[in-house]
Design a protein around this motif. Structure first.
Motif, mmCIF file in Angstrom:
data_model
loop_
_atom_site.group_PDB
_atom_site.id
_atom_site.type_symbol
_atom_site.label_atom_id
_atom_site.label_comp_id
_atom_site.label_asym_id
_atom_site.label_seq_id
_atom_site.Cartn_x
_atom_site.Cartn_y
_atom_site.Cartn_z
ATOM 1 N N PHE A 1 -6.981 -1.115 0.960
ATOM 2 C CA PHE A 1 -5.883 0.020 1.437
ATOM 3 C C PHE A 1 -4.452 -0.469 0.964
ATOM 4 C CE2 PHE A 1 -8.581 3.311 3.810
ATOM 5 C CZ PHE A 1 -8.264 4.314 2.277
ATOM 6 N N SER A 2 -4.447 -2.144 1.595
ATOM 7 C CA SER A 2 -3.963 -2.998 1.445
ATOM 8 C C SER A 2 -3.170 -3.499 -0.174
ATOM 9 C CB SER A 2 -3.469 -3.958 2.102
ATOM 10 O OG SER A 2 -3.347 -3.695 3.879
ATOM 11 N N TRP A 3 -4.492 -4.263 -0.622
ATOM 12 C CA TRP A 3 -5.381 -4.863 -1.635
ATOM 13 C C TRP A 3 -4.707 -3.480 -3.242
ATOM 14 C CZ3 TRP A 3 -5.949 -9.028 -3.421
ATOM 15 C CH2 TRP A 3 -6.663 -10.081 -2.479
ATOM 16 N N ILE A 4 -4.532 -2.044 -3.205
ATOM 17 C CA ILE A 4 -4.080 -1.539 -4.342
ATOM 18 C C ILE A 4 -3.025 -1.457 -3.762
ATOM 19 C CG2 ILE A 4 -4.062 1.288 -4.209
ATOM 20 C CD1 ILE A 4 -7.238 0.884 -3.586
ATOM 21 N N MET B 1 -14.250 1.347 8.309
ATOM 22 C CA MET B 1 -13.442 0.581 6.537
ATOM 23 C C MET B 1 -12.014 1.578 5.635
ATOM 24 S SD MET B 1 -14.049 -1.843 3.362
ATOM 25 C CE MET B 1 -13.377 -2.930 3.265
ATOM 26 N N LEU B 2 -13.268 2.632 5.495
ATOM 27 C CA LEU B 2 -12.578 3.594 4.957
ATOM 28 C C LEU B 2 -11.069 4.836 4.654
ATOM 29 C CD1 LEU B 2 -15.179 4.362 1.668
ATOM 30 C CD2 LEU B 2 -12.960 2.756 1.579
ATOM 31 N N LEU B 3 -11.527 4.332 7.397
ATOM 32 C CA LEU B 3 -11.087 5.300 7.096
ATOM 33 C C LEU B 3 -9.520 5.434 7.985
ATOM 34 C CD1 LEU B 3 -13.346 6.919 9.673
ATOM 35 C CD2 LEU B 3 -11.842 7.698 8.086
ATOM 36 N N ASP B 4 -9.362 3.201 8.166
ATOM 37 C CA ASP B 4 -8.002 2.682 8.014
ATOM 38 C C ASP B 4 -6.663 2.576 7.438
ATOM 39 O OD1 ASP B 4 -5.905 1.469 9.600
ATOM 40 O OD2 ASP B 4 -7.312 -0.140 10.031
ATOM 41 N N PHE B 5 -5.828 3.055 6.862
ATOM 42 C CA PHE B 5 -4.590 2.391 5.969
ATOM 43 C C PHE B 5 -4.145 1.033 5.820
ATOM 44 C CE2 PHE B 5 -4.304 7.814 5.933
ATOM 45 C CZ PHE B 5 -4.914 7.400 4.153
ATOM 46 N N SER C 1 3.840 2.998 -5.718
ATOM 47 C CA SER C 1 3.883 2.706 -4.295
ATOM 48 C C SER C 1 4.484 2.960 -3.371
ATOM 49 C CB SER C 1 4.354 1.075 -5.047
ATOM 50 O OG SER C 1 3.821 0.367 -6.038
ATOM 51 N N ILE C 2 5.410 3.626 -3.798
ATOM 52 C CA ILE C 2 6.426 4.077 -2.892
ATOM 53 C C ILE C 2 5.875 5.132 -1.880
ATOM 54 C CG2 ILE C 2 8.783 5.141 -1.962
ATOM 55 C CD1 ILE C 2 10.143 3.638 -4.011
ATOM 56 N N TYR C 3 4.811 5.791 -2.909
ATOM 57 C CA TYR C 3 4.367 6.926 -2.362
ATOM 58 C C TYR C 3 3.602 6.336 -0.952
ATOM 59 C CZ TYR C 3 1.074 11.588 -2.031
ATOM 60 O OH TYR C 3 0.271 11.829 -2.013
ATOM 61 N N PHE C 4 2.723 5.316 -1.666
ATOM 62 C CA PHE C 4 1.611 5.256 -0.311
ATOM 63 C C PHE C 4 1.680 4.532 0.480
ATOM 64 C CE2 PHE C 4 -1.472 4.529 -4.718
ATOM 65 C CZ PHE C 4 -1.963 5.840 -4.717
ATOM 66 N N LEU C 5 2.981 3.884 0.706
ATOM 67 C CA LEU C 5 3.886 2.730 2.059
ATOM 68 C C LEU C 5 4.380 4.300 2.845
ATOM 69 C CD1 LEU C 5 6.603 1.304 0.297
ATOM 70 C CD2 LEU C 5 4.359 0.266 1.572
ATOM 71 N N MET D 1 -7.369 10.532 0.945
ATOM 72 C CA MET D 1 -6.178 9.992 -0.065
ATOM 73 C C MET D 1 -6.377 7.823 -0.507
ATOM 74 S SD MET D 1 -3.422 10.698 -0.129
ATOM 75 C CE MET D 1 -2.188 8.966 -0.291
ATOM 76 N N PHE D 2 -7.895 8.397 0.042
ATOM 77 C CA PHE D 2 -8.449 7.225 -0.703
ATOM 78 C C PHE D 2 -8.650 7.454 -2.130
ATOM 79 C CE2 PHE D 2 -12.963 5.151 -1.681
ATOM 80 C CZ PHE D 2 -12.506 3.758 -1.872
ATOM 81 N N PHE D 3 -9.213 8.855 -2.392
ATOM 82 C CA PHE D 3 -9.662 8.584 -3.852
ATOM 83 C C PHE D 3 -8.922 8.805 -4.320
ATOM 84 C CE2 PHE D 3 -13.160 11.448 -1.133
ATOM 85 C CZ PHE D 3 -13.944 10.461 -1.763
ATOM 86 N N VAL D 4 -6.818 8.864 -3.857
ATOM 87 C CA VAL D 4 -5.705 8.931 -4.668
ATOM 88 C C VAL D 4 -5.583 7.274 -5.212
ATOM 89 C CG1 VAL D 4 -3.293 9.449 -4.240
ATOM 90 C CG2 VAL D 4 -5.375 10.858 -3.951
ATOM 91 N N TYR D 5 -5.772 6.439 -3.792
ATOM 92 C CA TYR D 5 -5.555 5.009 -4.235
ATOM 93 C C TYR D 5 -6.664 4.545 -5.412
ATOM 94 C CZ TYR D 5 -2.830 4.171 0.324
ATOM 95 O OH TYR D 5 -2.029 4.091 0.554
#
Length: 441
Positions: free
Chosen positions: A10-13, A1-5, A47-51, A192-196
């Motif tokens: 990840f989508s909710w964030i 779950m935390l491996l797939d962006f 938001s742009i960065y996480f895309l 990147m999960f920790f950044v999210y």
């Protein structure tokens, strides 16, 4: 779950950050506060960065150029947001200069990293970022310490708390550069999960802070409106009784008009301050209105209140200097109430108001043999020019000074009373000198 962006968390964030951006951007359009503009730009950049984690094809190539630059732009918007939120221009005047330098450096880095990608490639960007990132982190932590120790406000503490969450979690993700991706994936999580996680927690806390600020502003506005309503009611009562006072009606009209202008311009604090001083002045006058005389000491106190009101009304204000002869016992000298006020008013509105540059009125009271000599010196345009420029309807405003002359003469039975007004203009120097001499009672 935390491996797939593409997973839900990840989508909710990403969606939550974008919704916060839209919400605060709309607030900016409503009140035009730069606070919301900088915050919404920060959210947009995040938001742009996480895309980059979910795009593919040509867009993926674009992010090779924009990846680090977007981070720098986001941080620049964050710093501007912090400056407005914490009002560092007031609370941290010296340190705020460093924030300005930091913003310029971040904007320069955003451009520089695009150039690095064009000439040297992405790997060189990563190496450059490993140098820049620790420096930014150190400066940020020092800034948090300065803010925490010098700004005594809950908003500052919540801001630091939310920011530290993001800094700590983002730097956990930064470890990937040294340990490799496998170090995190072995634990079933993307670095990147920790950044999210840090970004969404930080932005939620910031949104709560902004909510508190809005509530605080609304409460202050309500309290100010209540205070102003009380003052206005008090003013209405005073306006009725002020007609019985011995004050110049022209001044009363202008004072009430000034209050009205403050209210129209929504300058609540200035209106409240003016009404407070105005009310105090009227009360003092009413208390002394039952008597035909007052002491010179009381007269100067009332005059000081009057001048403070006029200084608030005159654009740019003016200097008011008072010189008192120590040989005089002001508590024993009797004078008509408000006998100096009309002369001071004439100096203001027919002298210095029509002059450009520095404006000064100097009141001197001294002993002259057996008399008290009061002189009012201003650096206005001069009484001669005033009489030429002033139409007949306006000349009637000099009546207060004329009436005061009669009151002084009546009080001292015209014995050794001398009142003279003369133009002292000479060359580039202009002004008017009023001399009032009467016996020491």
């Amino acid at each position: 779950m935390l491996l797939d962006f593409h997973s839900e968390i990840f989508s909710w964030i990403r969606g939550g950050l974008f919704v916060l951006f839209v919400y605060h951007f709309l607030i900016f359009f409503q009140n035009r506060s730069k606070l919301y503009l900088y915050y919404s730009l920060y959210l947009l950049a995040l938001s742009i960065y996480f895309l980059q984690d979910v795009v593919s094809g040509n867009f993926k190539e674009i992010y090779l150029y924009l990846n680090f630059s977007i981070q720098f732009l986001a941080y620049a918007a964050y710093v501007e947001f912090a400056r407005d939120l914490l009002d560092t221009r007031t609370h941290l005047l010296r340190w705020d200069k460093y924030f300005e330098i930091e913003i310029k450096a971040l904007l320069l880095l955003a451009v520089l990293f695009v150039i690095i990608q064009f000439f040297f490639g992405y790997e060189f960007q990563v190496k450059a970022f490993t140098i820049v990132s620790p420096l930014l982190t150190i400066f940020t932590l020092i800034s948090y310490y300065i803010i925490f120790t010098r700004i005594d406000d809950n908003s500052a503490r919540y801001f630091i708390f939310g920011s530290l969450i993001y800094v700590v979690l983002a730097n956990i993700s930064f470890i990937e550069i040294f340990t490799g991706l496998e170090f995190f994936t072995d634990f079933g999580v993307q670095p990147m999960f920790f950044v999210y996680l840090g970004a969404i927690l930080q932005c939620i806390i910031f949104s709560v802070i902004l909510g508190f600020i809005i509530k605080r502003i609304e409460q202050k506005s309500k309290n100010a409106e209540v205070r102003l309503a009380v003052k206005l009611k008090e003013m209405e009562e005073l306006k009725m009784t002020a007609l019985q006072s011995q004050m110049n009606p022209h001044f009363l009209f202008n004072s009430l008009n000034s209050i009205n202008n403050f209210v129209i311009k929504n300058e609540v604090e200035k209106a409240s301050d003016y009404i407070t001083k105005f009310s105090k002045l009227i009360r003092v006058i009413l208390n002394s209105s039952s008597s035909t005389t007052s002491t010179l000491s009381d007269e100067l106190g009332i005059l000081a209140l009057y001048v403070k009101l006029e200084q608030m009304r005159v654009t740019g204000g003016f200097n008011y200097i008072v010189n008192i002869d120590k040989k005089l016992n002001l508590d024993k000298i009797k004078v008509p109430p408000l006998f100096l006020q009309p002369f001071i008013e004439n100096s203001i509105w027919h002298g210095i108001m029509k002059k450009e540059g520095e404006k000064t009125i100097e009141l001197t009271i001294k002993k002259d043999q057996n008399n008290v000599l009061c002189t009012i010196l201003d650096n206005g345009i001069g009484i001669n020019k005033t009489r030429i420029k002033t139409p007949l309807s306006e000349r009637r405003k000099f009546f207060g000074a004329s009436a005061t002359e009669n009151r002084i003469r009546i009080l001292y039975k015209n014995e050794d009373v001398h009142i003279e007004t003369k133009d002292i203009s000479s060359g580039e120097k202009t002004g008017t000198l009023v001399s009032i001499s009467f016996p020491i009672s």
